[in-house]
Scaffold this active site. Structure first.
Site, PDB file in Angstrom:
ATOM      1  N   PHE A 230     -10.139  -3.818  -8.334  1.00 17.56           N
ATOM      2  CA  PHE A 230      -9.365  -3.098  -7.214  1.00 17.56           C
ATOM      3  C   PHE A 230      -9.871  -2.125  -6.661  1.00 17.56           C
ATOM      4  O   PHE A 230      -9.299  -0.851  -6.711  1.00 17.56           O
ATOM      5  CB  PHE A 230      -7.876  -3.011  -8.032  1.00 17.56           C
ATOM      6  CG  PHE A 230      -7.284  -3.981  -8.688  1.00 17.56           C
ATOM      7  CD1 PHE A 230      -6.471  -5.150  -8.228  1.00 17.56           C
ATOM      8  CD2 PHE A 230      -7.381  -3.645  -9.938  1.00 17.56           C
ATOM      9  CE1 PHE A 230      -5.943  -5.873  -8.907  1.00 17.56           C
ATOM     10  CE2 PHE A 230      -6.631  -4.804 -10.938  1.00 17.56           C
ATOM     11  CZ  PHE A 230      -5.911  -5.995 -10.467  1.00 17.56           C
ATOM     12  N   ASP A 301      -7.576  -0.084 -10.869  1.00 12.18           N
ATOM     13  CA  ASP A 301      -6.760   0.610 -10.022  1.00 12.18           C
ATOM     14  C   ASP A 301      -5.973  -0.317  -9.090  1.00 12.18           C
ATOM     15  O   ASP A 301      -6.049  -0.430  -8.028  1.00 12.18           O
ATOM     16  CB  ASP A 301      -7.402   1.705  -9.109  1.00 12.18           C
ATOM     17  CG  ASP A 301      -6.411   2.506  -8.339  1.00 12.18           C
ATOM     18  OD1 ASP A 301      -5.227   2.608  -8.705  1.00 12.18           O
ATOM     19  OD2 ASP A 301      -6.937   3.204  -7.340  1.00 12.18           O
ATOM     20  N   CYS A 341       0.262   2.959  -9.813  1.00 11.82           N
ATOM     21  CA  CYS A 341       1.012   3.715  -8.570  1.00 11.82           C
ATOM     22  C   CYS A 341       2.396   3.162  -8.492  1.00 11.82           C
ATOM     23  O   CYS A 341       3.004   3.126  -7.426  1.00 11.82           O
ATOM     24  CB  CYS A 341       0.035   3.510  -7.222  1.00 11.82           C
ATOM     25  SG  CYS A 341      -0.185   1.756  -7.018  1.00 11.82           S
TER      26      CYS A 341
END
Lengths: 398, 398
Positions: A230, A301, A341
Site C-alpha cells: 500500500f 500502510d 488510519c
C-alpha cells in the site's frame, strides 16, 4: 460591526459546561432544531446559547450535518474576517516553523488549530485547503486571501475530495484558486524527495501525517531489502532508500500513485534500488510468499479498513489478515511495520489484531515502537481519544 | 547433559494455551503449590507442565514471588549455560546495533529480550546488570561472563537496587563484578553528554528510556528558556541546551543528581546556560510562579506517583497537580511536557488528569505528540498493554 447573528440554543437537558471548557462540537440532537433554525443556511455563523439563552460563543452552523454546530470563537460577536483568519494562521505557522526547517507540513489541522473541519497542507510556495465543513466553504475566498498574506504562498488549491464533505452536504470539487501548478510538486522529507499531485485528489496527493513513522522505519531499513505494501507515492520506501536500504519494492493498486513514486525515486537519486509492482496488495503478498521472497523490513500502510463503527469487526479481521500475510514475508529477526488510519479501531484493538495475525503466521514478535501522526497534526484535547493514525513497529523472531 | 529438573504443574482450571502462544508469566495461584514445590529453592529451573503433565517448557521458579514462574525456553531440557546466554545476548545486541551509532543503550529489556526479570544497560565499555528475578541472581556469574564475551565490555556492575527485587525476596546489593569504575561514566546522547554514576544506585544512574522524548523536547527547546522539573541528572535540560535552548533551569530534590547534571553541562559545553535549584518540585514551582517566572518550555518527569493499583487515584491527583503548577509557568504559546512512569496509570487516565490540571491553571492546550520508552525497551506482546512510560507534549494557549 457585525450583522446580527441568528441564535441557536442547547436543549434543556444538555450541559453547557463542556463547551465553556473548550468542547468543539455540538451534535444535532443537543440543539433545539425547529422550523426557524432548520431554515438557517448551512455554513452560517450563529450565536450559540445555553438552554437559558446565555451566550456560549460563536459557532458555525449546519442543520444538515450530524455535527450541527462547531465552536469558532468564545466571543459571540467576533468578526470572522481576514484579520481573524490571519491571527489563527500566524499562530499555526509559528508552531510549524518551530518544528520544521522547510515549509512543507500540515499548516492547519482543523479543530486543534482553531479551524473546525478545515485542513491546510503547505507545499513550499503552494498550499491546498480542504474545506470539509460548510462554514469554510462559505468563507473560502477570505480564508485563501488570509493564507496568502500570512504565509506568502502564491498558489492555493481547493481540495474538495474525500468522505468528510459528503457528511456536510458539500459536493466534490478540486480547483486552483490562485496561482498555477505546473505538474506535481517536489516535497523534501526525511532525506527523500516526493512528488505530490495537488489536483489529482487523495490517490496521488501526499500525507504528511506519516512523516515521523517514515523516519523511524528508515532507521530500521539501513542495509536491508524493504517491501512497502500500500505504498501510495512511496512514503516509506523512498525514506528507507534515502537512509540506506539495499532495495525497496513498492506495491500499490494505483498506477498513478506508483508513477509518482517512481518520479520521486528519480528525484531522490535512488531509482536504481527502487522497483514497483502494481496489483491488489493481498494478492501480491501471497504471490511474493509463493515465490519465496523475504525482506528485512516489510511495511503495510493500508487504507482505513475500519472507517466507522459499523465496520470495526470486519476492519480488524482485515488488519489481522494483513499482518499474517506480511509477517510471512519478513526474514528471521527482521522488522514489520503495521499501520492503521482507522478512527474506529482503537490502538489496543488494532495491536491485538496485528499481533494475532503475526502469531497465525507462526512468528514471534516484540513491539519496538508505537507511532502516531506527526506534531503538525495536533490533537484537540476533547478529541485526543480519537487519534486516528497508529503505526506499530515490530521485530519478529526466527 | 542437564540434571533432572523438578516439575511444576498448572492447576486443572488454568488454560495452558496462552503459555504455548508465548505468555511469559505464571502467577502463584495458577500453579499446584504443595509441600514439594514450595521446597524448591527460589531461582531453580523447573519443567513447567500443564494439568495433564504435558511439558510446556522450561521455567524459572520462585515460590516466594507472586510471579511464581517465568518462561525461559520452549524446550524443557534446554541447557541454560554460557552458550544459551550468549545467543540471546547477541540477538539483543544486533537490534541495538541496528538502532544506535554508539554503544550506549538498554541492551536487555527483560521478557522482550528473553531474559525474564533482567535488565542490562550498556555504557560503552561498561554494563550494569539488574537481576530482578531470583533465577538471574543464581546464574549471575554465568550471565556476566556471557555479557563480556558477547559485547566486549570489561566492566560489569551488579545493580541490585529498586523495588522489583523485594518482590522476589532479593536483598539490595550493588557491586562491581569485574573491571573497575573511576567515577561517573560519560554517556553521549542526543548531542549532549551525561554523567552516570553506575554504583550510586537509581538516584544517580541514567535512564535510557526517555531518549526519544528528550530528543522531541529538544526540538521544541531551540531559542527558548527551559525549566526541567524532577530533572535527575539533567536528561531533558542538557538535550535542550545542546539543541539550542536559550537557558535551562534544572530542579530536583537530590543534590547528588544535580551535581551530576552540572558535570554533564560542563562536559556538554553548555554550563554557561545551565542553572540548578535544589528543592521539593512542588514548592519550587509555586515559588517560581510567585516570582513571575515564565518559560518557553516546561518539562515535568516525576517519579512514579501511581506505582501500583492501590495508588492510582492519589497518583492521578498528583499528576493533575503537577500539570496545574507547571502550566502556570509556561509562556503564551509555549510548550509543556508531562511524563508518567507509572504502570498503574494508563495513557488515557494520565492524559485526562494532565489536561484537567492544565485547564485548572486557566490554560488551553493541544496535544502535539505522545511518546513512550525508546526502542531499546521493546515490549513483550503479552505485556504490551502495560507500557509504563508516557510523555505528553502540549502546546498551550495564551
Amino acid at each position: 460591526m457585525v450583522e446580527p447573528r441568528p441564535a441557536v440554543r442547547l436543549r434543556p437537558n444538555v450541559a453547557a459546561q463542556p463547551l465553556r471548557w473548550g468542547a468543539p462540537w455540538i451534535w444535532a440532537d443537543q440543539l433545539v432544531l425547529d422550523r426557524r433554525t432548520r431554515a438557517i443556511p448551512a455554513g452560517s455563523l450563529v450565536e450559540l446559547q445555553d438552554a437559558e439563552r446565555r451566550p456560549l460563543g460563536l459557532a458555525a452552523f449546519n442543520p444538515g450535518s450530524k455535527i450541527a454546530a462547531r465552536m469558532l470563537d468564545a466571543d459571540p460577536a467576533a468578526a470572522v474576517d481576514r484579520g481573524w483568519f490571519g491571527a489563527r494562521l500566524r499562530r499555526a505557522l509559528a508552531l510549524r516553523e518551530a518544528l520544521y526547517e522547510a515549509p512543507f507540513y500540515r499548516l492547519v489541522h482543523a479543530e486543534a488549530d482553531g479551524f473546525p473541519g478545515v485542513v491546510v497542507d503547505r507545499f513550499g510556495d503552494a498550499a491546498a485547503i480542504q474545506p470539509n465543513a460548510a462554514w469554510a466553504e462559505v468563507l473560502l475566498d477570505e480564508m485563501a486571501a488570509a493564507l496568502r498574506e500570512a504565509t506568502g504562498v502564491s498558489t492555493v488549491v481547493k481540495n474538495g475530495s474525500g468522505r468528510a464533505r459528503a457528511l456536510e452536504g458539500l459536493a466534490e470539487e478540486t480547483l486552483v484558486l490562485s496561482g498555477a501548478l505546473a505538474g506535481p510538486v517536489e516535497v523534501p522529507m526525511n532525506g527523500a524527495v516526493y512528488l505530490a499531485d495537488l489536483t489529482g485528489g487523495q490517490k496521488t496527493g501526499l500525507f504528511y501525517d506519516q512523516r515521523p513513522n517514515h523516519a523511524f522505519a528508515a532507521r530500521l531499513a539501513r542495509g536491508r531489502a524493504m517491501l512497502d505494501v500500500f505504498a501510495h507515492v512511496g512514503g516509506f520506501a523512498l525514506a528507507g532508500l534515502a537512509a540506506g536500504a539495499r532495495s525497496a519494492l513498492a506495491v500499490d493498486g494505483s498506477a498513478a500513485a506508483l508513477e509518482l513514486a517512481e518520479g520521486g525515486a528519480r528525484a531522490s537519486g535512488v531509482a536504481d534500488r527502487f522497483a514497483t509492482r502494481r496489483g491488489d496488495a493481498f494478492d501480491v503478498m501471497a504471490a511474493l510468499a509463493a515465490e519465496g521472497a523475504r525482506f528485512g523490513l516489510v511495511v503495510c500502510d493500508p487504507p482505513a479498513f475500519a472507517p466507522n463503527k459499523a465496520a470495526v469487526e470486519a476492519g480488524l479481521r482485515a488488519y489481522e489478515r494483513t499482518a499474517r500475510l506480511a509477517a510471512a514475508l519478513v526474514e528471521p529477526d527482521g522488522f514489520l511495520v503495521l499501520c492503521s488510519c482507522s478512527h474506529a479501531a482503537d490502538l489496543t484493538r488494532f495491536r491485538e489484531a496485528s499481533l494475532r495475525g503475526v502469531g497465525r503466521a507462526g512468528r514471534s514478535a516484540v513491539l519496538l515502537h508505537t507511532g502516531f501522526a506527526g506534531p503538525d497534526h495536533p490533537a484537540h484535547p476533547f478529541l485526543a481519544e480519537s487519534a486516528y493514525l497508529k503505526a506499530l513497529f515490530l521485530r519478529l523472531g526466527a
